[in-house]
Design an enzyme around this catalytic site. Structure first.
Site, PDB file in Angstrom:
ATOM      1  N   SER A 205       0.836  -1.201   0.000  1.00 43.80           N
ATOM      2  CA  SER A 205       0.000   0.000   0.000  1.00 43.80           C
ATOM      3  C   SER A 205       0.875   1.258   0.000  1.00 43.80           C
ATOM      4  O   SER A 205       1.721   1.421  -0.870  1.00 43.80           O
ATOM      5  CB  SER A 205      -0.954  -0.045   1.196  1.00 43.80           C
ATOM      6  OG  SER A 205      -1.963   0.925   1.076  1.00 43.80           O
TER       7      SER A 205
ATOM      8  N   GLU B 269      -9.355  -4.222  -6.176  1.00 44.96           N
ATOM      9  CA  GLU B 269      -8.755  -3.092  -5.455  1.00 44.96           C
ATOM     10  C   GLU B 269      -9.066  -1.745  -6.100  1.00 44.96           C
ATOM     11  O   GLU B 269      -9.008  -1.615  -7.332  1.00 44.96           O
ATOM     12  CB  GLU B 269      -7.237  -3.262  -5.398  1.00 44.96           C
ATOM     13  CG  GLU B 269      -6.768  -4.470  -4.609  1.00 44.96           C
ATOM     14  CD  GLU B 269      -5.333  -4.313  -4.151  1.00 44.96           C
ATOM     15  OE1 GLU B 269      -4.952  -3.199  -3.744  1.00 44.96           O
ATOM     16  OE2 GLU B 269      -4.610  -5.314  -4.196  1.00 44.96           O
TER      17      GLU B 269
END
Length: 303
Positions: free
Chosen positions: A149, A244
């Site tokens: 991330s 995502e």
């Protein structure tokens, strides 16, 4: 009783949306969200096949995770959390799984979080850790730089800083569910908004505000390394889930890096949400991602 795989995923996503994604859409204090995330991450089992040793590196709390056998490569992992969440407690289980799967030493650190520490404090601190590893006679060719991330953002930014300074680069980069464009212009932010069980746009916006305030433009390459010159980067593995909201950050990096002549291995995992790697104890796609990560890391070791 064994739960059908489809139902297991449906139930898991429903729990994540209720416990993590939905609360992150409201303006809650960072400390509240940090506690909630740490409590959730307690469900992830720590792998017992490795040794965990608390250490200090460049003034930061850190953990050294070693497999039982000796290892030649070191994975320096930078945790995610939208620049204001995450730490040793949230990522310990995943780090033990990576160490066990790769049979390589893993280092991860509690770097300075926003809003207490804005840009460039985290990047500066991670740069100091990397330099300290080199000062301890660990060769750059034996280091794999990894992140998930926003940690992938920081890993890539760190590598680009090293390249700009003409310093020794790590042997490879591993970018898991990478958050690389803080201008939030990736199309997947919109079309996967309802599908990503873990991450919300609001959480990213809060993290950006905490991290930058009004001091730095979001398209600054040090902030959004997707916009930097990627030429000369080491071999890079990118892993991302099809659900995502950051899917296009990964795809855009892949395309730009390949154009720049970087050796990129891109892996897409169908049906997976943000940071799905942390759920490898229960989902085959996440288990496969760690297997693919291990194969990439060992290929670097052979090279």
């Amino acid at each position: 009783m064994k739960i059908n795989a489809m139902w297991k995923q449906y139930i898991t996503e429903a729990i994540l949306k209720a416990a993590i994604r939905t609360p992150s859409q409201f303006t809650l204090p960072p400390t509240t969200l940090r506690i909630a995330l740490e409590q959730m991450c307690r469900v992830f089992p720590v792998n017992k096949e490795v040794q965990i040793r608390p250490i200090r590196l460049a003034g930061l709390n850190a953990e050294e995770i070693k497999p039982q056998s000796s290892s030649t490569q070191l994975i320096f992992h930078i945790h995610g959390g939208a620049f204001f969440l995450g730490g040793l407690n949230t990522h310990r289980a995943l780090m033990t799984d990576i160490a066990a799967r790769t049979q390589m030493q893993v280092i991860h650190v509690d770097y300075p979080l926003a809003p207490e520490h804005g840009f460039p404090d985290a990047l500066d601190a991670l740069y100091d850790v990397y330099q300290l590893l080199l000062d301890q006679d660990i060769q750059a060719k034996d280091i794999i730089l990894s992140g998930d991330s926003c940690g992938a953002n920081l890993a890539l930014a760190l590598c680009l800083r090293l390249k700009e300074n003409q310093e020794d680069l790590p042997s490879g980069l591993i970018l898991l569910s990478p958050f690389l464009d803080l201008t939030l212009t990736s199309e997947s932010l919109r079309f996967n908004r309802k599908h990503d069980a873990l991450l919300s746009i609001e959480a990213l916006e809060a993290g950006i505000d905490y991290y930058l305030g009004n001091r730095v433009a979001t398209d600054n390459p040090q902030i959004s390394p997707l916009f930097d010159d990627l030429t000369g980067l080491p071999p890079t593995l990118v892993q991302v889930g099809s659900k995502e909201i950051l899917l296009d950050d990964a795809k855009r990096f892949r395309d730009k890096a390949k154009t720049a002549g970087v050796k990129v291995e891109f892996k897409l995992y169908t049906g997976m949400w943000h940071n799905f790697h942390m759920f490898n104890a229960w989902f085959d796609q996440a288990k496969q991602a760690l297997t693919d990560l291990s194969e990439f890391a060992h290929q670097l070791d052979q090279d």
